[in-house]
Every structure is written in structure tokens, then in C-alpha cells.
Write an enzyme that holds these catalytic residues in place. Sequence first.
Site, PDB file in Angstrom:
ATOM      1  N   HIS A  20       0.866  -1.199   0.000  1.00  0.00           N
ATOM      2  CA  HIS A  20       0.000   0.000   0.000  1.00  0.00           C
ATOM      3  C   HIS A  20       0.895   1.240   0.000  1.00  0.00           C
ATOM      4  O   HIS A  20       1.448   1.616   1.028  1.00  0.00           O
ATOM      5  CB  HIS A  20      -0.904   0.013   1.228  1.00  0.00           C
ATOM      6  CG  HIS A  20      -1.889   1.154   1.234  1.00  0.00           C
ATOM      7  ND1 HIS A  20      -3.248   0.951   1.386  1.00  0.00           N
ATOM      8  CD2 HIS A  20      -1.732   2.495   1.084  1.00  0.00           C
ATOM      9  CE1 HIS A  20      -3.871   2.119   1.342  1.00  0.00           C
ATOM     10  NE2 HIS A  20      -2.970   3.083   1.169  1.00  0.00           N
ATOM     11  N   HIS A  22       1.596   5.347  -1.703  1.00  0.00           N
ATOM     12  CA  HIS A  22       1.245   6.527  -2.513  1.00  0.00           C
ATOM     13  C   HIS A  22       2.534   7.128  -3.059  1.00  0.00           C
ATOM     14  O   HIS A  22       3.384   7.567  -2.283  1.00  0.00           O
ATOM     15  CB  HIS A  22       0.525   7.575  -1.655  1.00  0.00           C
ATOM     16  CG  HIS A  22      -0.757   7.074  -1.072  1.00  0.00           C
ATOM     17  ND1 HIS A  22      -1.971   7.230  -1.692  1.00  0.00           N
ATOM     18  CD2 HIS A  22      -1.013   6.398   0.074  1.00  0.00           C
ATOM     19  CE1 HIS A  22      -2.928   6.675  -0.962  1.00  0.00           C
ATOM     20  NE2 HIS A  22      -2.370   6.163   0.126  1.00  0.00           N
ATOM     21  N   ARG A  24       2.367   9.515  -5.705  1.00  0.00           N
ATOM     22  CA  ARG A  24       2.056  10.809  -6.352  1.00  0.00           C
ATOM     23  C   ARG A  24       2.545  10.805  -7.801  1.00  0.00           C
ATOM     24  O   ARG A  24       2.757   9.755  -8.383  1.00  0.00           O
ATOM     25  CB  ARG A  24       2.646  11.985  -5.548  1.00  0.00           C
ATOM     26  CG  ARG A  24       2.383  11.945  -4.041  1.00  0.00           C
ATOM     27  CD  ARG A  24       0.937  11.787  -3.653  1.00  0.00           C
ATOM     28  NE  ARG A  24       0.720  11.981  -2.203  1.00  0.00           N
ATOM     29  CZ  ARG A  24      -0.319  11.489  -1.546  1.00  0.00           C
ATOM     30  NH1 ARG A  24      -1.237  10.756  -2.147  1.00  0.00           N
ATOM     31  NH2 ARG A  24      -0.459  11.732  -0.258  1.00  0.00           N
ATOM     32  N   LYS A 109      -9.424  -0.116  -5.936  1.00  0.00           N
ATOM     33  CA  LYS A 109      -9.480   0.520  -4.614  1.00  0.00           C
ATOM     34  C   LYS A 109     -10.828   1.191  -4.384  1.00  0.00           C
ATOM     35  O   LYS A 109     -11.267   2.020  -5.188  1.00  0.00           O
ATOM     36  CB  LYS A 109      -8.353   1.562  -4.526  1.00  0.00           C
ATOM     37  CG  LYS A 109      -8.266   2.303  -3.211  1.00  0.00           C
ATOM     38  CD  LYS A 109      -7.701   1.442  -2.081  1.00  0.00           C
ATOM     39  CE  LYS A 109      -7.840   2.126  -0.735  1.00  0.00           C
ATOM     40  NZ  LYS A 109      -6.748   3.015  -0.422  1.00  0.00           N
ATOM     41  N   HIS A 146     -10.603   1.157   1.612  1.00  0.00           N
ATOM     42  CA  HIS A 146     -10.400   2.156   2.655  1.00  0.00           C
ATOM     43  C   HIS A 146     -11.623   2.034   3.563  1.00  0.00           C
ATOM     44  O   HIS A 146     -12.704   2.516   3.238  1.00  0.00           O
ATOM     45  CB  HIS A 146     -10.281   3.573   2.074  1.00  0.00           C
ATOM     46  CG  HIS A 146      -9.994   4.587   3.137  1.00  0.00           C
ATOM     47  ND1 HIS A 146      -8.768   5.210   3.274  1.00  0.00           N
ATOM     48  CD2 HIS A 146     -10.765   5.049   4.161  1.00  0.00           C
ATOM     49  CE1 HIS A 146      -8.807   6.021   4.325  1.00  0.00           C
ATOM     50  NE2 HIS A 146     -10.002   5.939   4.879  1.00  0.00           N
ATOM     51  N   HIS A 184      -4.710  -0.681   5.694  1.00  0.00           N
ATOM     52  CA  HIS A 184      -4.312   0.076   6.883  1.00  0.00           C
ATOM     53  C   HIS A 184      -5.294  -0.054   8.049  1.00  0.00           C
ATOM     54  O   HIS A 184      -5.904   0.920   8.475  1.00  0.00           O
ATOM     55  CB  HIS A 184      -4.046   1.548   6.561  1.00  0.00           C
ATOM     56  CG  HIS A 184      -5.024   2.210   5.639  1.00  0.00           C
ATOM     57  ND1 HIS A 184      -6.386   2.196   5.827  1.00  0.00           N
ATOM     58  CD2 HIS A 184      -4.827   2.926   4.505  1.00  0.00           C
ATOM     59  CE1 HIS A 184      -6.967   2.866   4.866  1.00  0.00           C
ATOM     60  NE2 HIS A 184      -6.057   3.312   4.038  1.00  0.00           N
ATOM     61  N   LEU A 229      -5.204   9.146   7.890  1.00  0.00           N
ATOM     62  CA  LEU A 229      -6.482   8.448   7.916  1.00  0.00           C
ATOM     63  C   LEU A 229      -6.279   7.008   7.486  1.00  0.00           C
ATOM     64  O   LEU A 229      -5.526   6.783   6.539  1.00  0.00           O
ATOM     65  CB  LEU A 229      -7.489   9.151   6.992  1.00  0.00           C
ATOM     66  CG  LEU A 229      -7.985  10.499   7.532  1.00  0.00           C
ATOM     67  CD1 LEU A 229      -8.794  11.228   6.478  1.00  0.00           C
ATOM     68  CD2 LEU A 229      -8.812  10.318   8.807  1.00  0.00           C
ATOM     69  N   ASP A 257       1.359   2.651   3.531  1.00  0.00           N
ATOM     70  CA  ASP A 257       0.512   3.826   3.357  1.00  0.00           C
ATOM     71  C   ASP A 257       1.338   5.109   3.471  1.00  0.00           C
ATOM     72  O   ASP A 257       0.852   6.130   3.950  1.00  0.00           O
ATOM     73  CB  ASP A 257      -0.653   3.842   4.362  1.00  0.00           C
ATOM     74  CG  ASP A 257      -1.741   4.847   3.973  1.00  0.00           C
ATOM     75  OD1 ASP A 257      -1.788   5.244   2.791  1.00  0.00           O
ATOM     76  OD2 ASP A 257      -2.514   5.240   4.863  1.00  0.00           O
ATOM     77  N   HIS A 261       2.722  14.671   1.648  1.00  0.00           N
ATOM     78  CA  HIS A 261       2.081  15.943   1.296  1.00  0.00           C
ATOM     79  C   HIS A 261       3.118  17.036   1.514  1.00  0.00           C
ATOM     80  O   HIS A 261       3.932  16.938   2.444  1.00  0.00           O
ATOM     81  CB  HIS A 261       0.880  16.223   2.207  1.00  0.00           C
ATOM     82  CG  HIS A 261      -0.273  15.302   1.978  1.00  0.00           C
ATOM     83  ND1 HIS A 261      -1.249  15.543   1.043  1.00  0.00           N
ATOM     84  CD2 HIS A 261      -0.606  14.129   2.562  1.00  0.00           C
ATOM     85  CE1 HIS A 261      -2.140  14.558   1.059  1.00  0.00           C
ATOM     86  NE2 HIS A 261      -1.780  13.682   1.980  1.00  0.00           N
TER      87      HIS A 261
HETATM   88  C1  NCD Z   1      -3.677   9.086   1.965  1.00  0.00           C
HETATM   89  C2  NCD Z   1      -3.188  10.132   0.953  1.00  0.00           C
HETATM   90  O1  NCD Z   1      -2.698  11.172   1.357  1.00  0.00           O
HETATM   91  O2  NCD Z   1      -3.285   9.855  -0.264  1.00  0.00           O
HETATM   92  N1  NCD Z   1      -3.733   9.691   3.265  1.00  0.00           N
HETATM   93  C3  NCD Z   1      -3.715   9.040   4.458  1.00  0.00           C
HETATM   94  O3  NCD Z   1      -3.881   9.685   5.490  1.00  0.00           O
HETATM   95  N2  NCD Z   1      -3.511   7.740   4.537  1.00  0.00           N
HETATM   96  C4  NCD Z   1      -4.969   8.526   1.535  1.00  0.00           C
HETATM   97  C5  NCD Z   1      -5.370   7.286   2.268  1.00  0.00           C
HETATM   98  O4  NCD Z   1      -4.798   6.212   2.080  1.00  0.00           O
HETATM   99  O5  NCD Z   1      -6.307   7.366   3.083  1.00  0.00           O
HETATM  100 ZN    ZN Z   2      -3.329   5.085   1.536  1.00  0.00          ZN
END
Ligand code: NCD
Ligand code: ZN
Length: 353
Positions: A20, A22, A24, A109, A146, A184, A229, A257, A261
Site C-alpha cells: 500500500h 502513494h 504521487r 481501490k 479504505h 491500513h 487516515l 501507506d 504531502h
Molecule cells: C492518503 C493520501 O494522502 O493519499 N492519506 C492518508 O492519510 N492515509 C490517503 C489514504 O490512504 O487514506
Molecule cells: Zn493510503
Amino acid sequence: MAMRKGELDSITITRPDDMHLHLRDGAALMDIVSYSAAVFGRAIIMPNLKKPIIKAAQAWGYYETIRAAVKYHGLGLNFEPLMTLYLTDSTTPADIREAKASKLVYGVKLYPAGATTNSENGVTQMKYAAPALAEMEKIGMPLLVHGEVTDPAVDIFDREQVFIDKVLIPLMIRFPFLRIVMEHITTKEAVQFVRGERSHVGATITAHHLLENRNAIFKGGIRPHYYCLPILKREVHRQALVEAATSGDTHFFLGTDSAPHAKGAKEAACGCAGCFTAPAALELYVEAFDSMGKLDKLEGFASHHGADFYGLPRNTGTVTLVREAWKVPDEVSFGDNVVVPFRAGEMMQWKMQ
Ligand code: NCD
Ligand code: ZN
């Protein structure tokens, strides 16, 4: 085999997978991809870009972009992105078949609309997703969930548990053979639920949910870099997650996860959710397993259970971590911005070799 905390000074395991992640897009992707690609053999890549990945052709384009970025960093052969589609109210069975035929897409997803970052295009009511879910059940395409309800009347700390009762259980009754990963997980209720299911249901667990409870968000003031989250929960839940991850139970596997940001988007009046754990991801898991004297259970969790769930061969190489102190960077470049890693400026006790 039980071990005492701190008994080993080095550990070698089969190269792990991050189920899992991200990454970007654009310049930000370029800046962060090597943290994951240098460590993990493969990663399940989340589709919640600003313009979400809803068709196989987009997944293919994003795959090519990630591969190019990995190649640029000289890590081309070592890292395979496992792509996902973002389920919407209008995803069709044909979209699912195309995704399967692409041989690049390993899951679809489910973001309940409004649940988290870039989830506006997510599913508003499960009935709209039924045709796509029926096709997924038929062809063996996993649903990655999620698991939080979005009803603002439900307390934020209860949203996962309510999701299991109100959404997940009815979904599983309707689609009993659908392969599902609860992403998660953060509660003892989720641990109990997943553990009681057959092997077609699994769950990822992040390092930050293994290491922290909700007090971290408010320690001496409000700490946006601990906000993600699903939100961190009480200590009793953290303990249940640690017990599950270190138990050897094959339902549970590694998914960071890691969700970067820009610094300004987190340190703000209304900060984004997500912890950027990638710069120390495996080291954080090692810390959690070591604290339980369960380093011998790390390889199953990090390198075997996820691959087995997805029907993939286990990776062939290995990674080694040694007990050696190092400092997590204060900031990392993130396109035109910077991103603050989880545990920024703090000392880690384990280091990748
Ligand atoms: C994730 C994101 O920023 O893309 N944020 C997070 O708090 N985990 C999105 C997600 O997986 O919920
Ligand atoms: Zn995530």
C-alpha cells in the site's frame, strides 16, 4: 522461537513488498520514488492522484511514468509497480475486464466518497459499484478497501468499526468470493474480523499504526505529521495491531501507506492526512517487531504473506538491516516544495545496509 528485545544486531530477510503505497506524480514522484524502490521489490500503487486512475489505459501510463522515474535513479530492474484502479460509481464490468487483461492491475481501490485525500470521485453508495464488484468476484480481482464510513455523525475514532458492520459485512454477504484487502487497519475490531475470515480476506498494517497511538497527535501541542487516515487510535488498538502483525498470521501483511504531502499542506489550519514514512519504512517496522522480541516474524509479514495473497512469486533477493543509529532527514525535496518525513530529525536504531 521467542527472542528477547535487542537480542540481534542484524537481520536479513527476503526482499519485502509494500502492499500500500502513494507515490504521487510528476516532480514529486521523481523526488520520493527511490526511497521505496531501493528497499521494496514491488509495491501496490494507490490510484488516488488528483486525476484518479479509473481506466486501464491510465494505469498503464502511470506505470510507465513510475518505471521511468525508477530507471532515472538507476534502480530500474529492482522495483515493480503493481497498479490499481480507483473504483467510482460508474466503473463498469468492462473496465474491470480491461484492467485484468492489462496484466498490470492487481486490485481495485474502494474509497468511500469523502473518506480521505482525493476521494471525491469515490463510491457514493455501494449499490452503484455492484456491477463492477460482481465482475471482480467472478474474475478474481481483489477489492482494496479504505474501511471508514463517511457519515459526519459517526465519531472519527469509530469510523472503521462502523464500516465493518454497516458496509463490509453486507458486501461480503452479497459477494462471498470477492477477494478483499482491508487496507491500513487500525482497530482491534478489524484485527478480530480479518482473523476470523478465510484466506480470501487480508489486511495491511502500517508502521506508524504499530508504533504510535493517538496521544502522538497531541503531544505538547498539535502535531500535523502524526495525522493520517484512518486516524491513530487508542493504545489498546495499537497493541492489537502489533500482536496481529507479529503473530505469524498470514492474513496480515506490510503496507506502509506512506502518503507524502507538501510541508505547507500539512502544517496548516486545515492540514492534509498522510504520514510520509518511506524514508525509514522498513526500519520503522523492524523497530516495532524488535520491541516485541519478534524479529523472527518480520519476514513472513514483510516478504511472504502479501505476495502469497496476491498470487505472486516471493521475491528472490534479500535485504539486511543492522543495529546502527542514523537520523531521519528534517525535510525531503518534493517537486517545488519539501515534505517532512515521519520521525523527521529523530534518531532511528536500525539501518538498511
Ligand atoms: C492518503 C493520501 O494522502 O493519499 N492519506 C492518508 O492519510 N492515509 C490517503 C489514504 O490512504 O487514506
Ligand atoms: Zn493510503
